[in-house]
Design an enzyme around this catalytic site. Sequence first.
Site, short mmCIF file in Angstrom:
data_model
loop_
_atom_site.label_atom_id
_atom_site.label_comp_id
_atom_site.label_asym_id
_atom_site.label_seq_id
_atom_site.Cartn_x
_atom_site.Cartn_y
_atom_site.Cartn_z
N SER A 1 0.90 -1.08 -0.15
CA SER A 1 -0.02 -0.04 0.07
C SER A 1 0.87 1.47 0.09
O SER A 1 2.14 0.86 0.67
CB SER A 1 -1.04 0.04 1.24
OG SER A 1 -1.46 1.28 1.32
N TYR B 1 -2.44 -0.90 11.01
CA TYR B 1 -2.43 -1.44 9.63
C TYR B 1 -1.13 -1.14 8.82
O TYR B 1 -0.73 -1.88 7.96
CB TYR B 1 -3.57 -0.67 8.78
CG TYR B 1 -3.97 -0.84 7.34
CD1 TYR B 1 -4.19 -2.19 7.03
CD2 TYR B 1 -3.56 0.07 6.41
CE1 TYR B 1 -4.41 -2.32 5.43
CE2 TYR B 1 -3.87 -0.16 5.10
CZ TYR B 1 -4.22 -1.24 4.63
OH TYR B 1 -4.24 -1.34 3.38
N LYS C 1 1.68 -2.99 6.18
CA LYS C 1 1.91 -2.81 4.80
C LYS C 1 3.38 -2.35 4.43
O LYS C 1 3.74 -3.05 3.48
CB LYS C 1 0.90 -1.74 4.06
CG LYS C 1 -0.37 -2.37 4.20
CD LYS C 1 -0.83 -3.12 3.17
CE LYS C 1 -1.90 -4.16 3.29
NZ LYS C 1 -2.04 -5.14 2.41
N1 LIG Z 1 -8.80 -0.36 -1.11
C1 LIG Z 1 -7.65 0.40 -0.94
O1 LIG Z 1 -7.54 1.68 -0.85
C2 LIG Z 1 -6.50 -0.15 -0.72
C3 LIG Z 1 -6.25 -1.65 -0.44
N2 LIG Z 1 -4.97 -2.19 -0.03
C4 LIG Z 1 -4.81 -3.60 0.06
O2 LIG Z 1 -5.54 -4.41 -0.91
C5 LIG Z 1 -5.62 -5.56 -0.48
C6 LIG Z 1 -7.24 -6.14 -1.04
O3 LIG Z 1 -8.12 -5.17 -0.53
P1 LIG Z 1 -9.35 -4.40 -1.14
O4 LIG Z 1 -9.50 -5.26 -2.47
O5 LIG Z 1 -9.23 -3.06 -1.22
O6 LIG Z 1 -10.60 -4.68 -0.11
P2 LIG Z 1 -11.51 -5.98 0.19
O7 LIG Z 1 -12.30 -5.75 1.30
O8 LIG Z 1 -12.65 -5.91 -1.09
O9 LIG Z 1 -10.90 -7.15 -0.23
C7 LIG Z 1 -10.05 -7.70 0.79
C8 LIG Z 1 -10.21 -9.20 0.89
O10 LIG Z 1 -9.41 -9.91 1.76
C9 LIG Z 1 -10.24 -10.82 2.33
N3 LIG Z 1 -9.87 -11.37 3.64
C10 LIG Z 1 -10.08 -10.76 4.40
N4 LIG Z 1 -9.42 -11.21 5.55
C11 LIG Z 1 -9.11 -12.45 5.03
C12 LIG Z 1 -8.70 -13.60 5.72
N5 LIG Z 1 -8.55 -13.63 6.99
N6 LIG Z 1 -8.30 -14.81 4.92
C13 LIG Z 1 -8.67 -14.66 3.58
N7 LIG Z 1 -9.12 -13.36 3.01
C14 LIG Z 1 -9.55 -12.55 3.72
C15 LIG Z 1 -11.63 -10.38 2.20
O11 LIG Z 1 -12.65 -11.40 2.44
C16 LIG Z 1 -11.68 -9.48 0.77
O12 LIG Z 1 -12.16 -10.47 -0.28
C17 LIG Z 1 -5.84 -5.45 0.94
O13 LIG Z 1 -4.55 -6.09 1.33
C18 LIG Z 1 -5.65 -3.96 1.24
O14 LIG Z 1 -4.89 -3.65 2.40
C19 LIG Z 1 -3.78 -1.52 -0.38
C20 LIG Z 1 -4.05 0.02 -0.53
C21 LIG Z 1 -5.25 0.61 -0.77
C1 LIG Z 2 -8.17 1.19 3.35
C2 LIG Z 2 -7.67 2.43 3.08
O1 LIG Z 2 -8.75 3.26 2.47
C3 LIG Z 2 -6.66 2.44 1.97
O2 LIG Z 2 -5.86 1.44 2.61
C4 LIG Z 2 -4.72 1.92 2.19
O3 LIG Z 2 -3.74 1.10 2.26
C5 LIG Z 2 -4.59 3.34 1.92
O4 LIG Z 2 -3.94 3.83 2.98
C6 LIG Z 2 -6.01 3.63 1.83
O5 LIG Z 2 -6.25 4.65 2.87
#
Ligand SMILES: NC(=O)C1=CN([C@@H]2O[C@H](COP(=O)(O)OP(=O)(O)OC[C@H]3O[C@@H](n4cnc5c(N)ncnc54)[C@H](O)[C@@H]3O)[C@@H](O)[C@H]2O)C=CC1
Ligand SMILES: C[C@H](O)[C@@H]1OC(=O)[C@H](O)[C@@H]1O
Length: 254
Positions: free
Chosen positions: A144, A157, A161
Amino acid sequence: MKLLEGKTVLVTGASTGIGRAAAIGAAQHGANVAINYHSRDEDAESCIAAIEAAGRRGLAVKGDVADAATATDFVARAVDRFGGVDVMVSNAGICPFHAFLDMPAETVERTFRVNLHGAYYMVQAAARQMVEQGRGGSMVAVSSISALVGGEFQTHYTPTKAGVHSLMQSTAIALGKHGIRCNSVLPGTILTEINKDDLADEEKRRYMEARTPLGRLGQPEDMVGPIVFLASDMAAYVTGAALLVDGGMYVNLQ
Ligand SMILES: NC(=O)C1=CN([C@@H]2O[C@H](COP(=O)(O)OP(=O)(O)OC[C@H]3O[C@@H](n4cnc5c(N)ncnc54)[C@H](O)[C@@H]3O)[C@@H](O)[C@H]2O)C=CC1
Ligand SMILES: C[C@H](O)[C@@H]1OC(=O)[C@H](O)[C@@H]1O
């Protein structure tokens, strides 16, 4: 051009958001795709349907990435179905926004376990398989922008990351001799379920948009090209790298 033709790609946390987009994008680029998911069977089924609609084979394996056994099971099931593993996209993560001073210990521990321990176990399990196969491979970890900057309500968090980014740097060294590349993508703010509640605050959302030189927050599909590129042989000489995918948010001081 299909960048992942004939490869087997594993994606964790792939029933929603960035993981789902990456899994479908990998299939559209010619890969068979195994997805790990935590709870919602119908979301996993819909992701598999999209993989199959792209003309590739899909496999959904349920499991909590915080548990090391989930990683060995996921890799074993993928090998059983597809014959090997070429790419691991370690994506699963949580970000329960909370203030620092009264942060519950269980929230800290769960966030560390899912985001950091989960990535460690998944990358290790995939690496063991790739080393045994002897044909190299690629790890792409979803870190991230938060590996580089802080967040008042993300004190539990952001260290995970930074840790994921660091994990890719060290595994790049440990696995380079096996032809296994390890890189991370650093998304900025991407509109997914992880931040739906946080960005329901209009003022905050407008602030985040205004910080982004490209003028909008990201969509999960914005992450597909960077992840597929790092996973593919197009990035054959890229390892230990971190690719910011943030619409320019990080560099926008004033
Ligand atoms: N959306 C954003 O702005 C950002 C997201 N990220 C990272 O991207 C990755 C994906 O997140 P997003 O797609 O944004 O959100 P999201 O909530 O749609 O996806 C996260 C996924 O991880 C799964 N998950 C959570 N805990 C779990 C576990 N214990 N075992 C297996 N799966 C699990 C959830 O069920 C979900 O499908 C995360 O690692 C998040 O930290 C990083 C930077 C920014
Ligand atoms: C969940 C936050 O919106 C997202 O996750 C990250 O890793 C970035 O910092 C964004 O804020």
